[in-house]
Design an enzyme around this catalytic site. Structure first.
Site, mmCIF file in Angstrom:
data_model
loop_
_atom_site.group_PDB
_atom_site.id
_atom_site.type_symbol
_atom_site.label_atom_id
_atom_site.label_comp_id
_atom_site.label_asym_id
_atom_site.label_seq_id
_atom_site.Cartn_x
_atom_site.Cartn_y
_atom_site.Cartn_z
ATOM 1 N N HIS A 175 -4.285 -3.684 -10.244
ATOM 2 C CA HIS A 175 -4.524 -4.391 -8.745
ATOM 3 C C HIS A 175 -3.441 -4.299 -9.099
ATOM 4 O O HIS A 175 -2.492 -4.758 -7.457
ATOM 5 C CB HIS A 175 -5.231 -5.355 -8.941
ATOM 6 N N LYS A 177 0.589 -3.670 -7.370
ATOM 7 C CA LYS A 177 1.455 -3.428 -5.687
ATOM 8 C C LYS A 177 2.588 -2.837 -6.622
ATOM 9 O O LYS A 177 3.562 -3.501 -6.216
ATOM 10 C CB LYS A 177 1.219 -3.501 -5.250
ATOM 11 N N ASP A 182 14.370 5.663 -6.593
ATOM 12 C CA ASP A 182 15.401 5.945 -7.195
ATOM 13 C C ASP A 182 15.389 5.035 -8.164
ATOM 14 O O ASP A 182 16.499 5.522 -8.906
ATOM 15 C CB ASP A 182 16.157 6.462 -6.187
ATOM 16 N N HIS A 415 -3.890 -13.323 1.811
ATOM 17 C CA HIS A 415 -3.746 -12.223 1.198
ATOM 18 C C HIS A 415 -2.875 -12.526 0.061
ATOM 19 O O HIS A 415 -2.846 -11.971 -1.157
ATOM 20 C CB HIS A 415 -3.570 -10.788 1.153
ATOM 21 N N LYS A 417 -0.851 -13.390 -3.257
ATOM 22 C CA LYS A 417 -0.208 -14.525 -4.371
ATOM 23 C C LYS A 417 1.016 -15.356 -4.477
ATOM 24 O O LYS A 417 1.753 -14.410 -5.377
ATOM 25 C CB LYS A 417 -1.036 -13.527 -5.150
ATOM 26 N N ASP A 422 8.993 -27.036 -8.481
ATOM 27 C CA ASP A 422 9.987 -28.099 -8.720
ATOM 28 C C ASP A 422 10.744 -27.020 -7.755
ATOM 29 O O ASP A 422 11.977 -26.893 -7.313
ATOM 30 C CB ASP A 422 10.822 -27.668 -9.857
#
Length: 525
Positions: A175, A177, A182, A415, A417, A422
């Protein structure tokens, strides 16, 4: 035992013989490769180095990509500026308008000598396969599939059979991403590649977050990419028998992508995107970075190999310990939110000791996974009783919704996450707060110590939970505990209303959701 073996052998034979299913070869050429040394002589590299030199060697710089336009154009701009390498790792890479636009710029980079490594999860691949085969024929592009099915283009029946036979393996997906250029700059977060992740879909679009990163965390991201690229679960797209990676297919693809890019450039979406570009925190413009110590947290690729992964392979313990250390306030965003009973008790204990907790997830009307919502709904009441605030994103958010693009559908789904602790520590990544992310899928993200970035993510959260954009969940005022109900507070033409059932849904949707609560699938969601 013989009967079971005969059954399994028959099922496997059916899977292999189903139409369009070239099987995996027995001898697979998979050379090990690693990240190239960081670029140093390009204008982008010199600019990044000049920024880094103003800080100590353990400090990284970050920009938040909250606007879908900028998230797309940043990836394109980074590809256009690449001099040595592009490494990208995605759960989904769609063969749609924005996916093909990104693909075209990857191909342009490869044509000028940039090494491109593409690592994609195999679960959602379909019409992309011909494009990936053509890409793999380019001398500077290599494509690998993570945890692939045993057949190249499995039909639905074939997928079902293989999932039955190899469910313990195939149910575990990559999952992650990341988009690394470079070995100098990276985009890491929650977005896949596709129209609905960049607000370009005519149907439903996702609200999401990414971080552009420079500094030592990029080296860590490259190291993590190498671990996945060279893992046992990553196999070349050419590993299937009968694979046809032909130069003529690449020539045809090149023409098709160029035509699609011209069509995209003339669209209303492109006009809106480029109009917004000068004011966005995009990768092609010098601007303010959030500087702080950053940690790349990632599951090990070996997580997909075992029934019960060792904690040493997981990122969850690190994130759990951070949440446990909350002292004053905690913001949590997760499109799929299924806390365990232990998680509920943990959050309730934090609230009891004075930590202000706010949670944003999808409403039933906004979610694309009603089964997940059904399981989450079983935990709402104890969380609310503990004094925790819960918000659910509305399916058609108002004009204050983050990332709206003129002319696009107002259908939205969360979508992103992310969490903020604090007002200082921020996590942005791919991991949902659900059992699947914790146990089955591999995940990754960035943890950053910077109050400015925390404030920016909080601003995204605060906008998303405005009454025009989200429902706030409350408890009814009955004095008998077993009669206390969950209510949804919303506004209709400026008037505050409290509803006693999931808003903007039909009776059929609600009945289906209640039936889904009975399914014994908690560990798979």
């Amino acid at each position: 035992m013989m009967r079971n073996n005969l059954y399994l052998s028959s099922m496997l034979l059916i899977a292999v013989l189903l139409p369009g299913c070239a099987s995996m070869g027995t001898h697979i050429d998979k050379p090990t490769s690693t990240a190239l040394s960081p670029a140093t002589e390009t204008p982008s590299a010199r600019y990044i180095q000049s920024e880094l030199e103003q800080h100590s060697s353990d400090i990284s710089g970050f920009r938040l990509l909250s606007l879908s336009n900028n998230a797309l154009l940043s990836r394109i701009t980074l590809a256009d500026h690449a001099a040595k390498s592009i490494d990208l790792q995605y759960y989904i890479f769609k063969n749609d308008a924005t996916g093909r636009l990104v693909a075209q710029h990857l191909l342009i980079a490869a044509d000028r000598g940039v090494r491109v490594r593409m690592l994609l999860d195999d679960l959602n691949l379909d019409e992309q396969r011909a494009m990936l085969d053509a890409f793999d024929s380019h001398p500077n592009i290599e494509v690998r599939l993570f945890n692939p099915f045993s057949t190249r283009e499995p039909s639905v029946p074939s997928k079902v059979v293989q999932l039955v036979l190899e469910g313990s393996r195939l149910n575990r997906r990559m999952h992650n991403k990341s988009f690394i250029v470079d070995n100098k700059i990276a985009v890491i977060g929650g977005r896949n590649i596709g129209d609905d992740y960049f607000d370009a879909s005519a149907d439903k679009n996702f609200r999401d977050l990414d971080l552009v990163a420079i500094g030592p965390v990029v080296i860590d991201a490259s190291r993590t990419f190498d671990d996945y690229w060279n893992s046992n679960a990553a196999l070349p797209v050419s590993a299937y028998k009968g694979s046809h990676n032909k130069p003529e297919d690449l020539a045809e693809l090149r023409l098709a992508l160029a035509k699609d890019a011209r069509k995209f450039a003339e669209s209303d979406y492109a006009a809106a995107a480029f109009d917004e570009l000068p004011n966005g925190a995009t990768a092609d413009r010098r601007g303010q970075w959030f500087w702080g110590k950053g940690v790349l947290v990632a599951d090990a690729p070996e997580k997909v190999e075992g029934e019960t992964p060792s904690e040493s392979l997981l990122l969850v313990p690190t994130l759990d310990s951070m949440i446990s250390a909350s002292k004053s306030d905690l913001l949590l965003m997760s499109p799929y939110f299924i806390p365990s009973d232990t998680n509920v008790e943990h959050l309730a204990a934090l609230a009891k000791r004075g930590v202000s907790i706010n949670i944003l997830t999808n409403s039933l009307a906004a979610t694309d996974e009603p089964t997940v919502y059904a399981k989450y709904s079983q935990h709402r009441k104890p969380l609310l009783e503990a004094g925790i605030k819960i918000f659910e994103l509305r399916p058609a958010a108002g004009s204050n919704a983050p990332q709206r693009v003129p002319g696009q559908s107002s259908g939205v789904s969360l979508h992103a996450k992310a969490f903020v602790i604090d007002g200082r520590f921020t996590y942005v990544g791919s991991m949902n707060l659900d059992p699947r992310s914790k146990v089955l899928n591999t995940e990754m993200g960035l943890v950053v110590d910077n109050e400015g970035l925390a404030k920016a993510v909080k601003a995204f959260f605060d906008t998303a939970v405005l009454p025009a954009n989200a429902y706030r969940l409350l408890l009814s005022t009955e004095t008998t505990p077993d009669k206390v109900r969950v209510l949804w507070s919303t506004t209709d033409k400026g008037v505050v209303k409290q509803l006693d059932q999931e808003p903007d849904t039909t009776a059929g949707q609600r009945l289906k959701m209640r039936l889904m609560k009975l399914l014994p699938v908690d560990g798979l969601l």
